[in-house]
Design an enzyme around this catalytic site. Structure first.
Site, PDB file in Angstrom:
ATOM      1  NE  ARG A  48      -3.413   2.370   2.753  1.00 34.88           N
ATOM      2  CZ  ARG A  48      -3.308   3.297   3.761  1.00 34.88           C
ATOM      3  NH1 ARG A  48      -2.350   2.822   4.720  1.00 34.88           N
ATOM      4  NH2 ARG A  48      -3.853   4.416   3.930  1.00 34.88           N
ATOM      5  CG  HIS A  83      -0.807   8.950   3.508  1.00 30.84           C
ATOM      6  ND1 HIS A  83      -0.801   7.599   4.038  1.00 30.84           N
ATOM      7  CD2 HIS A  83      -0.413   9.387   4.705  1.00 30.84           C
ATOM      8  CE1 HIS A  83      -0.563   7.308   4.992  1.00 30.84           C
ATOM      9  NE2 HIS A  83      -0.228   8.531   5.771  1.00 30.84           N
ATOM     10  CD  GLU A 124      -4.070   7.644   9.879  1.00 30.59           C
ATOM     11  OE1 GLU A 124      -3.620   8.550  10.413  1.00 30.59           O
ATOM     12  OE2 GLU A 124      -3.662   6.613  10.142  1.00 30.59           O
ATOM     13  CG  ASN A 166      -4.773   3.233   9.055  1.00 24.21           C
ATOM     14  OD1 ASN A 166      -4.835   2.368   8.389  1.00 24.21           O
ATOM     15  ND2 ASN A 166      -4.046   4.308   8.400  1.00 24.21           N
ATOM     16  CE1 TYR A 200       0.840   2.618  13.633  1.00 23.53           C
ATOM     17  CE2 TYR A 200      -1.174   3.691  13.062  1.00 23.53           C
ATOM     18  CZ  TYR A 200      -0.109   3.064  12.741  1.00 23.53           C
ATOM     19  OH  TYR A 200       0.435   3.240  11.451  1.00 23.53           O
ATOM     20  CD  GLU A 243      -1.286   3.980   8.252  1.00 26.31           C
ATOM     21  OE1 GLU A 243      -1.059   4.246   9.337  1.00 26.31           O
ATOM     22  OE2 GLU A 243      -1.323   4.589   7.299  1.00 26.31           O
TER      23      GLU A 243
HETATM   24  O1  IFM Z   1       3.069   7.463   9.908  1.00 24.68           O
HETATM   25  C1  IFM Z   1       1.791   7.622  10.379  1.00 24.68           C
HETATM   26  C2  IFM Z   1       0.978   7.335   9.072  1.00 24.68           C
HETATM   27  O2  IFM Z   1       1.311   8.412   8.055  1.00 24.68           O
HETATM   28  C3  IFM Z   1      -0.508   7.446   9.108  1.00 24.68           C
HETATM   29  N1  IFM Z   1      -1.008   6.551  10.300  1.00 24.68           N
HETATM   30  C4  IFM Z   1      -0.181   6.723  11.552  1.00 24.68           C
HETATM   31  C5  IFM Z   1       1.281   6.437  11.283  1.00 24.68           C
HETATM   32  C6  IFM Z   1       2.069   6.486  12.655  1.00 24.68           C
HETATM   33  O3  IFM Z   1       1.975   7.784  13.179  1.00 24.68           O
END
Ligand code: IFM
Length: 458
Positions: free
Chosen positions: A75, A118, A161, A290, A292, A360
């Site tokens: 991607r 992006h 995002e 995405n 985290y 992500e």
């Molecule tokens: O690096 C970023 C990415 O560009 C978008 N999602 C989160 C990642 C980590 O912060």
């Protein structure tokens, strides 16, 4: 030793974005991120994306790395100011770069997954995403890229995002263009969604067989005290502008009434035109997720400063000291990932009959310098094991998830943190040589077997 087997046909890969890796800045126009990097103090280490990790010139080597890892999907995003000129014409050299990249990926047997936006918006688009005209320009841009690459690229993500590109950028001031006006953030969020809707309409008409979607970032919010009505309410408002302002129009064709009510006077009058929500709510084929971390909030009195949660100025993040953290300071919460996937499938994508793709997931770890020897990034591997285990649990519970892409293939420009944070499976030394970490070898083995090995419990 226990193992988890992923379903047959599950797809594995990595993700990157144009501004974060390409460099080659002399060969493209300026984006709002080039401008933001010039603002004193905006980027932690004072760096920029002019050279980045020079993927623009080294892409054959990067594709070769992915092929050697046995990856199935890559991607990447297209830099709008590289492929279009300010007058709207195509920059043949810029488009040629992606043409060659896609050819190289296809020749290596790697599926190209293209993200159109992006965050590197052309600097010349007046008003950025606060201007409704930017949504029309985005749909035109999408079709220009499709004209050039649509014969080989079959998966298209419109936006990455949009919360970051609206609330974090126009209300929180942390990302380009660095504004701190809630009304601008609501306008940007709607125009991003409108751009998504217009692009999907145009792409669908031109290419009915293409897989189309968008990627949202989710940071599930929880009340510090579930019995406190105030904490529960602050979480509802954080969730409203972080998530539901995007999921509800896309999957239900409407903005949540509470989100508009909470915005109050910051919701620009006349923002939503007749027909906008029909466009935004048109069917898509995949939702990119995405993930985290998650966050705990209580209702209190944070220090007065611009916030990316304009409807929750009373939100105070509460630390969970018992949890480990990545180098971003983000708490490691894989269970929230599992619950998120199950919830998205139940409430949004399942009823629409579409899959979730993890576009992500990954960890910033303070890896040693590659010059000091092999990088044994076991913390990153542990993070990935925990989160892949969560994906597996969600699949077992019935969530339809068919793809997992690690953020990121390679260490890169981490926005306002510059090059101080490392998310890559592959390091980059001073001379920009690529140095695979232990996690790259670990991931390659996982991709080869489709089987995740869990550590023994003590
Ligand atoms: O690096 C970023 C990415 O560009 C978008 N999602 C989160 C990642 C980590 O912060």
């Amino acid at each position: 030793m226990s193992t988890l087997r992923f379903p047959q046909g599950f797809r594995w890969g990595t993700a990157t974005s144009s501004f974060q890796i390409e460099g080659g800045a002399d060969e493209r126009g300026d984006s709002i991120w080039d401008e933001f990097c010039r603002v004193p103090g905006a980027i932690a280490d004072g760096s920029d994306g002019r050279v980045a990790v020079d993927h623009y010139h080294r892409y054959p080597q990067d594709v070769e790395l992915m092929a050697s890892m046995g990856l199935d999907t890559y991607r990447f995003s297209v830099s709008w100011p590289r492929v279009l000129n300010p007058d709207g014409s195509v920059n043949r050299v810029g488009m040629g770069f992606y043409d060659a990249l896609v050819d190289t990926l296809c020749a290596a047997g790697i599926r190209p997954w293209l993200t159109l936006y992006h965050w590197d918006l052309p600097a010349w688009l007046s008003g950025g995403w606060t201007n409704r005209a930017t949504a029309d320009a985005f749909a035109d841009y999408a079709m220009r890229v499709h004209d050039a690459l649509g014969d080989r690229v079959r998966v298209w993500t419109t936006l990455n995002e949009p919360w970051c590109a609206s609330f974090l950028s126009y209300a929180g001031g942390h990302h380009a263009p660095g504004h701190t006006d809630p009304a601008e953030a609501y306008a940007a969020a709607h125009h991003l969604l409108l751009g998504h809707g217009l692009a999907v309409k145009a792409l669908r008409a031109a290419d009915p067989e293409a897989t189309l979607g968008l990627t949202l970032n989710f940071t599930p919010a929880y009340p510090a005290d579930p019995d406190s009505a105030a904490d529960v309410d602050v979480v509802r408002r954080v969730d409203g502008t972080a998530h539901r302002i995007f999921t509800d129009p896309v999957f239900r064709g409407e903005y949540p009434a509470d989100v508009i009510a909470d915005a109050g006077a910051a919701w620009p009058s006349g923002l939503v035109h007749d027909g906008d929500l029909e466009l935004i709510g048109a069917p898509i084929d995949v939702l990119g997720v995405n993930y985290y971390t998650s966050q705990l909030f209580h209702a209190g009195q944070p220090a007065p400063q611009p916030t990316p949660h304009p409807a929750a100025t009373d939100a105070v993040a509460v630390d969970r000291p018992e949890l480990s953290r990545t180098d971003m300071g983000w708490e490691v919460t894989p269970d929230a990932f599992r619950d998120l996937l199950i919830g998205l499938h139940r409430d949004y994508t399942g009823p629409a009959g579409i899959p979730l793709a993890i576009t992500e997931n990954g960890a910033a770890i303070d890896d040693p310098d590659p010059a000091s020897g092999p990088i044994d990034d076991t913390e990153r591997i542990d993070y990935l094991v925990g989160h892949l285990s969560a994906v597996h649990q969600a699949i077992e519970a019935g969530a339809q998830v068919d793809t997992y892409l690690v953020w990121s293939l390679i260490d890169n420009f981490e926005w306002a943190f510059g090059y101080t944070k490392r998310f890559g499976l592959v390091a980059v030394d001073e001379a920009l040589n690529r140095v695979p970490k232990a996690s790259a070898r670990w991931y390659s083995e996982l991709v080869r077997t489709g089987t995740l090995t869990l550590p023994e419990r003590a």
